[in-house]
Design an enzyme around this catalytic site. Sequence first.
Site, PDB file in Angstrom:
ATOM      1  N   SER A 177      -7.948  -0.962   9.209  1.00  0.00           N
ATOM      2  CA  SER A 177      -7.522  -0.797   7.822  1.00  0.00           C
ATOM      3  C   SER A 177      -7.141  -2.075   7.090  1.00  0.00           C
ATOM      4  O   SER A 177      -6.950  -2.059   5.878  1.00  0.00           O
ATOM      5  CB  SER A 177      -6.352   0.190   7.746  1.00  0.00           C
ATOM      6  N   LYS A 183       0.849  -1.190   0.000  1.00  0.00           N
ATOM      7  CA  LYS A 183       0.000   0.000   0.000  1.00  0.00           C
ATOM      8  C   LYS A 183       0.881   1.234   0.000  1.00  0.00           C
ATOM      9  O   LYS A 183       1.998   1.216   0.548  1.00  0.00           O
ATOM     10  CB  LYS A 183      -0.973  -0.022   1.184  1.00  0.00           C
ATOM     11  N   SER A 204      -7.970   1.405   5.091  1.00  0.00           N
ATOM     12  CA  SER A 204      -7.127   2.115   4.150  1.00  0.00           C
ATOM     13  C   SER A 204      -6.318   1.200   3.232  1.00  0.00           C
ATOM     14  O   SER A 204      -5.671   1.676   2.291  1.00  0.00           O
ATOM     15  CB  SER A 204      -6.150   3.030   4.912  1.00  0.00           C
TER      16      SER A 204
END
Length: 476
Positions: free
Chosen positions: A182, A83, A158
Amino acid sequence: MADIHRLPAVQLQAALRSGELSAREVTAHFLARIEESNPRLGAFITVTGPRAMAEAAAADALFARPHRGRPLPPLHGMPVAFKDLTDVAGVVTTHGSAALERRPAPTDGALAAALRNAGAISLGKTQVPEFGLTAYSENRIAPPSRNPHALSRSSGGSSGGSAAAVAAGLVPFAPGTDGGGSIRIPAAACGLLGLKPGRGIVPAGESSGDPAGLVVAGPLARSAADAALLLDVLAPNGTGNPDGVGYLATVDRAPSPLRIGVSLDSPWAGIFPFTPDPEAMDALDTGIRLLTSAGHDVVEAGIRYDNRYPDAFTTAWTAGVGAARIAPHREALLTPLTRTFRRRAQQRSAAKLNECLAFLRQFERDTLAQYSAWDLILTPALAQTPRPVGWFTGSGHGDGRWPASEWAGDADGDYRRQCEFAPWSSMVNVCGLPAVSIPVHWTGGRPGTGLPMGIQLIGRPGSESLLLQVAAQLGF
């Protein structure tokens, strides 16, 4: 193999280590899938194809040389993605923000270094919300990350880009980071297993500006075994595993009958009253049935949470964005939510932050004392089905059925909708406990139809292995 992407990660690992598949053909296969699917999926911000192929060639050369008794690294030739909050040397880390300068990271972050040392090959950087602040992966620098099961829906956040990539078969598994849900939120939205390890299990180093110690790295995977394979690299030598061996080695052991407490109580309910969607309750009912059939005692649990929690958590969660180095002339490029929370964090006194941190430590002690009556706590993973792209912000950039709304730019409304969407996530981080999201239900009635919905199991400290064993016992 035309269907390399359909192989479980544990089978792909075996094929690479035996030489049945080369690192170059595996890497090329996944890069081709990214090229085909990412324009509509938005999972990747940056694809590092030439670099990945060079690393794959080096992996094949390593395989061809005599090993002199030394084994291949555990993830030899395995494709992964990071990420875009994680530094990868030589690649820009955007943090999902248009307000930051685009400069390549000088060195690998802790997470990238661990996987690189284990032989994994990075294919690129995946979509995230700005600074990882939200439960959806949309920002101002790249198209939103969409749900592979319904492109009009969000993949969560996220770690939403990474979850979308795994669910769409663009990588076999991926590491995520979780400071308030997340990993578990996008796992639930995309029909994956997502494990948040407990505090201290995975070496820290991925997050700055985290005074409450909320953030930890963990696996996003399609099965408990695949998650265990990745966790063995993230937490080497079975760190925290009571069996003292790797997680993969114990994942298929059936756990003894457990006492599991079911709760819909949430520390957000006092400030943001919510009613779970029927689909969330369907997932919970499915989870209860599966756990009961597996021999566990599933009983109702009443948990009382202090109503001061929302303010204290929000203060700790947003402290980092207040300290982020952003040039004054670029502040206007921040999203409304980030800009609002940054301003409030900068106006908050150090004494206020310390007061909130002290409260959260007491909240942890009180909650652990209540949870101790059960081996595991069971909740729905999410209170609502995966939301349409643009729904949280009111921007309406979904499929045309969700036009821009009157709440566009309303940071507080955005935050409230997130808390009502995922009301059972953040307290797990505050308490430093492990938890797993398991995709037990589909709104279409059978796996792969409609939208995925999951359950969350929260364990005691050091119960990562147990959580994976329960997930495997349920067929995941």
